[in-house]
Design an enzyme around this catalytic site. Structure first.
Site, PDB file in Angstrom:
ATOM      1  N   ARG A 292       2.207 -18.754  10.594  1.00 34.36           N
ATOM      2  CA  ARG A 292       1.557 -19.836  11.267  1.00 34.36           C
ATOM      3  C   ARG A 292       2.351 -20.682  11.978  1.00 34.36           C
ATOM      4  O   ARG A 292       2.098 -21.208  12.974  1.00 34.36           O
ATOM      5  CB  ARG A 292       0.612 -20.475  10.141  1.00 34.36           C
ATOM      6  CG  ARG A 292      -0.790 -19.584  10.312  1.00 34.36           C
ATOM      7  CD  ARG A 292      -1.637 -20.124   8.997  1.00 34.36           C
ATOM      8  NE  ARG A 292      -2.950 -19.428   9.105  1.00 34.36           N
ATOM      9  CZ  ARG A 292      -3.925 -19.553   8.074  1.00 34.36           C
ATOM     10  NH1 ARG A 292      -3.698 -20.359   6.999  1.00 34.36           N
ATOM     11  NH2 ARG A 292      -4.994 -19.079   8.050  1.00 34.36           N
TER      12      ARG A 292
ATOM     13  N   LYS B 111     -11.087 -16.342  -1.372  1.00 27.77           N
ATOM     14  CA  LYS B 111     -12.154 -17.324  -1.077  1.00 27.77           C
ATOM     15  C   LYS B 111     -13.725 -17.015  -1.059  1.00 27.77           C
ATOM     16  O   LYS B 111     -14.012 -16.752  -0.026  1.00 27.77           O
ATOM     17  CB  LYS B 111     -11.699 -18.067   0.564  1.00 27.77           C
ATOM     18  CG  LYS B 111     -10.447 -18.698   0.437  1.00 27.77           C
ATOM     19  CD  LYS B 111      -9.958 -19.186   1.818  1.00 27.77           C
ATOM     20  CE  LYS B 111      -8.808 -20.049   1.818  1.00 27.77           C
ATOM     21  NZ  LYS B 111      -8.481 -20.633   3.303  1.00 27.77           N
TER      22      LYS B 111
ATOM     23  N   GLY C  76     -10.824 -16.977   7.776  1.00 30.87           N
ATOM     24  CA  GLY C  76     -12.356 -17.305   7.798  1.00 30.87           C
ATOM     25  C   GLY C  76     -12.919 -17.636   9.199  1.00 30.87           C
ATOM     26  O   GLY C  76     -13.796 -17.150   9.387  1.00 30.87           O
TER      27      GLY C  76
END
Ligand code: ATP
Ligand code: 3PG
Length: 400
Positions: free
Chosen positions: A38, A199, A379
């Site tokens: 990232r 999650k 997500g």
């Protein structure tokens, strides 16, 4: 669909304070970044702005501190990895608003880079509170959103700021949307999705829509345990959100109606504790001991998943199949990742994966480079795939 304003539309950046929202929610072990993907993916944009003489003020979140100043969620330990990837110094301010931020921004010279502390230390971030957004906006002349992976959150730094300041999409934001649209707008069928990870509550709902879009759905990792529990199986001390059993049952019914084949593990690697090399055994999923914790899918499940991948023409993957950071509970994730990589290299599969830990897991398996596309988003990627509008993306669309 309205186009975005991008950095090309921002005019001269010289001397401008550029509030650049990035996603630095990277996997860490203690204070060490274990996968810098990232970080590396936002470096070109930081350089581009800095090289034009812009003052780069980075906004980011880390973890889920929910408005509390939790030391474990500080962004300070990310600074060395960011500075190394950038090849330049990165200053740090201990707050993202108020005096500390103001003074650090005022001290920036043209072309310098500053990271502000975790935006989620303030409750106003997740509430998208106008007063908090105004406080963030005080430190910028323009806003650039580079955090596609946080664009499914309507937070102050991902959505609110786009309405306060001249707003632009960053290069990574553009690249992610372009690549996902090209790769997955009209995917070759059959499509298989693998959804795992930890999650559970924040991702389970989207499976309801996903089953209508894909032909096969592999549910793995911590997510699978909630489904196994919903099917009446005992999951011992495993990560499991028991209050979501009804949701899981509803999703299984929706999958059935949509003729989406759901693949759940039929065997599991069960350990006594959440620790590398913990004592473990492989058991059928209906024989998990009360004191056991499912930390990986077993070899029979892996075989089923590999066979399903062989049937598919397109794979989308978010969430590891097990606690891959802990040897030997990385086995299922590594095997499935390598299998998908081989199929991709053979030209038989289009493979798209995303997510902070998922990318780390693919890299750990040595498979990331062989995937067709690796997104920084987990997500957000799944919500995009569902066909949902992402608030952080919508707020950037050029008006008028
Ligand atoms: N059976 C399990 N029990 C506990 N944790 C698990 C299990 N399987 C996977 N995990 C954990 O799931 C975590 C990753 O989940 P997560 O949903 O955050 O994926 P991600 O790729 O980072 O996506 P995002 O970018 O949306 O956060 C890993 O840290 C891994 O250890
Ligand atoms: O890791 C991610 O997927 C993004 O950073 C978003 O994090 P969140 O799920 O805590 O909002």
């Amino acid at each position: 669909m309205t186009a975005f304003r991008t950095l090309d539309d921002a005019g001269s950046l010289k001397g401008k304070r550029v509030l650049l929202r990035v996603d630095l929610n990277v996997p860490m072990e203690g204070s060490r970044v274990t996968d810098a993907t990232r970080i590396e993916r936002v470096v070109p944009t930081i350089r581009e702005i800095a090289d034009q003489g812009g003052k780069v003020v980075l906004l980011a979140h880390f973890g889920r501190p929910k408005g509390k100043r939790e030391p474990k969620d500080s962004l300070a330990p990310v600074v060395p990895a960011l500075s190394e990837a950038l090849g330049r110094p990165v200053a740090f301010a201990e707050d993202c608003v108020g005096e500390a931020a103001k003074a650090a921004v005022a001290a920036l010279k043209d072309g310098e880079v500053l990271l502000l502390e975790n935006t989620r230390y303030h409750a106003g971030e997740e509430k998208n509170d106008p007063a908090f957004t105004d406080a963030l906006a005080e430190n910028g002349d323009i806003y650039v959103n580079e955090a596609f992976s946080a664009a499914h959150r309507a937070h102050a730094s991902t959505e609110g700021l786009a309405h306060r300041l001249p707003a632009y999409a960053g290069r990574l934001m553009q690249a992610e949307l372009d690549a996902l649209t090209k790769g997955l707008e009209a995917p070759a069928r059959p499509v298989i999705a693998i959804v795992g990870g930890a999650k559970v509550s924040s991702k389970i709902d989207l499976l309801q829509n996903l089953v209508a879009k894909v032909d096969m759905l592999v549910i793995g990792g911590g997510m699978a345990n909630t489904f196994l529990h919903a099917q009446g199986k005992a999951v011992g001390k495993s990560l499991c959100e028991k209050d979501l059993a009804e949701t899981a049952t509803r999703i299984l019914k929706a999958a059935d109606e949509a003729r989406c084949r759901v693949i759940l593990p039929d065997d599991a690697v069960v350990a006594s504790e959440f620790k590398a090399n913990a004592a473990h055994e492989t058991v059928p999923v209906d024989a998990v001991p009360e004191s056991g914790m499912i930390l990986d899918a077993g070899p029979s499940s892996v075989k089923t998943i590999e066979a399903a991948i062989d049937e598919a023409a397109t794979l989308v993957w978010n969430g590891p199949l097990g606690a891959f950071e802990l040897t030997p509970f990385d086995a299922a994730t590594v095997a499935a990742a390598r299998h998908a990589a081989e199929r991709t290299k053979a030209g038989k599969l289009v493979s798209v994966a995303g997510g902070g830990d998922t990318v780390a897991a693919l890299n750990h398996a040595g498979a990331g480079e062989s995937f067709s596309y690796v997104s920084t988003a987990g997500g957000a990627f799944l919500e995009w795939l569902e066909g949902k509008e992402l608030p952080g993306v919508e707020a950037l669309r050029a008006k008028g």
